[in-house]
Design a protein around this motif. Sequence first.
Motif, PDB file in Angstrom:
ATOM      1  N   GLU A   1      22.079   8.149  19.308  1.00 50.45           N
ATOM      2  CA  GLU A   1      22.544   6.973  19.400  1.00 50.45           C
ATOM      3  C   GLU A   1      23.228   7.001  20.868  1.00 50.45           C
ATOM      4  O   GLU A   1      23.282   5.705  21.482  1.00 50.45           O
ATOM      5  CB  GLU A   1      23.801   6.828  18.270  1.00 50.45           C
ATOM      6  CG  GLU A   1      23.319   6.330  17.072  1.00 50.45           C
ATOM      7  CD  GLU A   1      24.371   6.047  16.002  1.00 50.45           C
ATOM      8  OE1 GLU A   1      25.683   5.609  16.630  1.00 50.45           O
ATOM      9  OE2 GLU A   1      24.316   6.253  14.902  1.00 50.45           O
TER      10      GLU A   1
ATOM     11  N   TYR B   1      20.584   5.534  23.440  1.00 46.96           N
ATOM     12  CA  TYR B   1      19.912   4.190  23.493  1.00 46.96           C
ATOM     13  C   TYR B   1      19.893   3.530  24.962  1.00 46.96           C
ATOM     14  O   TYR B   1      19.008   3.243  25.297  1.00 46.96           O
ATOM     15  CB  TYR B   1      20.415   3.419  22.601  1.00 46.96           C
ATOM     16  CG  TYR B   1      20.285   3.814  20.924  1.00 46.96           C
ATOM     17  CD1 TYR B   1      19.577   4.725  20.480  1.00 46.96           C
ATOM     18  CD2 TYR B   1      21.346   3.028  20.095  1.00 46.96           C
ATOM     19  CE1 TYR B   1      19.508   5.287  19.340  1.00 46.96           C
ATOM     20  CE2 TYR B   1      21.199   3.506  18.759  1.00 46.96           C
ATOM     21  CZ  TYR B   1      20.313   4.458  18.197  1.00 46.96           C
ATOM     22  OH  TYR B   1      19.933   4.842  16.847  1.00 46.96           O
TER      23      TYR B   1
ATOM     24  N   TYR C   1      22.627  -3.366  19.130  1.00 47.66           N
ATOM     25  CA  TYR C   1      21.258  -3.653  19.283  1.00 47.66           C
ATOM     26  C   TYR C   1      20.684  -4.041  17.615  1.00 47.66           C
ATOM     27  O   TYR C   1      21.256  -3.596  16.868  1.00 47.66           O
ATOM     28  CB  TYR C   1      20.345  -2.304  19.271  1.00 47.66           C
ATOM     29  CG  TYR C   1      20.521  -2.001  20.919  1.00 47.66           C
ATOM     30  CD1 TYR C   1      19.999  -2.147  21.914  1.00 47.66           C
ATOM     31  CD2 TYR C   1      21.485  -0.866  20.862  1.00 47.66           C
ATOM     32  CE1 TYR C   1      20.285  -1.706  23.105  1.00 47.66           C
ATOM     33  CE2 TYR C   1      21.764  -0.084  22.165  1.00 47.66           C
ATOM     34  CZ  TYR C   1      21.180  -0.743  23.378  1.00 47.66           C
ATOM     35  OH  TYR C   1      21.320  -0.114  24.535  1.00 47.66           O
TER      36      TYR C   1
ATOM     37  N   ILE D   1      15.189  -1.773  21.006  1.00 46.15           N
ATOM     38  CA  ILE D   1      15.821  -1.819  22.286  1.00 46.15           C
ATOM     39  C   ILE D   1      15.169  -3.059  23.267  1.00 46.15           C
ATOM     40  O   ILE D   1      16.202  -3.357  24.086  1.00 46.15           O
ATOM     41  CB  ILE D   1      15.576  -0.451  22.860  1.00 46.15           C
ATOM     42  CG1 ILE D   1      15.912   0.776  21.799  1.00 46.15           C
ATOM     43  CG2 ILE D   1      16.142  -0.225  24.320  1.00 46.15           C
ATOM     44  CD1 ILE D   1      17.504   0.849  21.899  1.00 46.15           C
TER      45      ILE D   1
END
Length: 871
Positions: A662, A665, A749, A772
């Motif tokens: 995480e 990202y 996201y 993404i």
Amino acid sequence: MATQSTRTGTLGTPLRVVTNSYEIKKRPQLIYYHYDVGKHMLLRNWPAHSENGQAISPDVKVSRRAHEIVDKMQLEYPNVFNPRAAYDGKKNLFAPKPIQNAEYNVHMSNNPEKGVFSVKLMRVAAISPADIDRLIAPGGAGAAASTMAVNLLQIIIRQAPNKRHGFPPEARSFFVNQGNQELAGGLQAWHGYFQSVRPVLNRLLINVDVANAVMYSPGPLEGLALKFLGRRDIRDLDSGRLRPGTQEWMKLRTFLKGVQIRPRVGTDRPTTKGRPIRDIVERAGDHQFEKDGTPATVTAYFREKYGYALRYPGMFGVRIGKDAVFPAEVCEVIPGQLYRKKLSPENTTQFLRFSVQKPHERLMTITNGVNGQNQVFDYNNSDVMKTSGMVVDSHPIQIRGRVLNTPQIRYKSGPLDIRPKSGAWNVLGRTLQEPGTINVWAVAMFDPNTREDVLGNFVTQLQDNLRKLARANPYQVENELLTIAQTAVQVAEYNRPPSLILAFLPVNAPDIRRRIKHWGDVDKGVPTQCLRAGKWERARDQYINNVALNSRPQITRINAKLGGVNSAINAKLLPQCTMVIGADVGHPGPGIMNRPSVTSLVASVDPDATKYTTYASVQAPRVEIIQDLEQMVTRAISDFRKFWDNKAWPEMIVFYRDGVSEGEYAQVAQQEVQAINNALLNYRALAPDGQERNRWTKESKPKLVFIVVGKRHHIRFFPESRGDSDHADSSGNCPPGFVVDDQITNAVYPDFYLQSHSGIQGTSRPSHYIVIENEPGATIDQIQELSFRLCHVYQSATRSVSIPAPVYWSLTLCADADRVCARAEFHFTEEMRYGDSDAATTVSDKDAPFPLEQWQQGFRQSLLGKAMYFL
């Protein structure tokens, strides 16, 4: 795909489930002041050597010891640290009220002239309730603010339960000394719990899960040594039987290094905490050191100082610190120490059995741990939680998801329906969608214990007109393979290398397999299929069908290696000129810095996304961003063009990226998306006028959908009703195709959880998909359906798998970079054999430059990269 974007999907049948997340009903109400604890905590006024000769380092580098010092500091300065501050064991301390920037002296010894530490605190920031609220607002908080706010929340919820069970307050998991199982070699399997704060859209959750770990067996050190060596008689630990330089001695030394012990006698310091073993020494009772200027032995020292007569002075001892030696018989291994080294096959099997829990059992363990009679978290009684104002719901949340429709599977003989809620199908009586071609093939038998008539019976069922069957010398693998290949093509009067070599191996022959794969993959470009003794001898239909379909040459696993297709989805999966890519980075094991990370990429070239071209590379260890991504994508585009006879170009790219955490990202979104776009914008091709120019502009380039696929998480889903067969598969898990895309999803996201496979044993783990980049504006329904369908085209199985096939294959290529089964291992030259080369052994200092160029020179691309050779 559509040109608009939606947050929540609508396809599928609704299904309510329980998930292992607990909502924080009340968030922190205070401002927390963030303090930097400084680079070290310095030790003041401690003599260079203690009474028994131990050297004392001035730096505190162990988290457990740092916590002890900060806890003592808060007790010694009650007016300053009231309410108590939360500390992460490193550089960050969070206080619920302002504290003066200062150095605080802490006394860690009863002797006021010894053991005085100085802790320097410097305020660096403040975290307000509004900062916490921004974590769960649409778009989330900024990266830096988000990280520190989440760190604060993690420390608050973990501090009390972790300390209660004897683990560092910042540890993500703690383990309980109940219901343990003995393993071989002085190890135990322990149950425990994982806990983590998860900011999601409009909610703050605590994710609680079952954790399992392998521990060193606690208790007397000599008992642990006996278990490890497989001995029962304590006299076997005497120097007459256990001597330095022997294999047993070296194994025991490696096994015990770093294990925390506490002396049962023979120390003036508190015995509740452990101290790590630095080395082992022979005949500890005879070990000499200088005391008050005169030589003394350990035996005499313990007798005179503590009145303790050593029973086994000839037994080994352990070195603590620089020069303190304690006999094994006076040492105790403290409980709860994680064993982080590789397990034996026997222990691996036992540990997996110990870890498996059916869904309803796992949920019961979690709920009992949080609010049962013997609950272990004690959130409501944590003073740190009370100070913060946080309140946690005692019941796990219930959410509504959907079960996507199962696709039809297409074979050449016709479509095939998947059995409801099974995720699997039977291929008996089916013809492969697109058989590959085998012109010449040969068999190499490396197992000297197999009778030729037994082998011949099996091979006959694979191919009636077998070209060549030959015995092979397992000590001359490469020469034997070359001879067999040459003989096969001569017999068949064929002027090209064989289409396939089938190699039969002994039960345990990893080195033979490695040499076969290196020869076939990178030296000669000949597809090889290895079969292990013990599986094929009875030639049962089920096993044969896993290797060959209906005893014909269309070999299921081999078929894909030869460019064939076993099955496809019986529906239009993608727009015609879409390229699907899977990519991953495999890292060396924990603490290993002298081996490279391995990168891999697979890219589809056909409309059904069933045929893939492959690439692999190496880069510096522990670097997550794929360094060669631009070059890899460029080569994938070229292969796509060749498949279409240079008559088509990719119009869209769906990129699945595995292994991104995480916290990475944003970094991946910035660097890897840019690398893909660079590959597209810099791709040069012949224009109609015959000049070579860039093929695309920013406006005309293929649209990119970039999706991160995560498996290393602890979110689980449990059907509400344990016995409801309409809403669960045969293992009690949610059925394949269950998807959740709201209520527990990311604030930044678009994302969703998809459980695409049927459970076989234990509790299934859904995969987490994070979008993404979405340039074509695909709907979440479209991305979910595509991802689910791609889980059904894994050519090595007749069932849906847990992640899309291209992700699975990229993972197969690189895996963990220290695993023997990583296919990339076979890409290294013999001089750079993975793990045995000079480059792998010369880098011991973590700050020394990594010899990446050596590894790159010793790494070779597969000659079979345009086929799925890695299956």
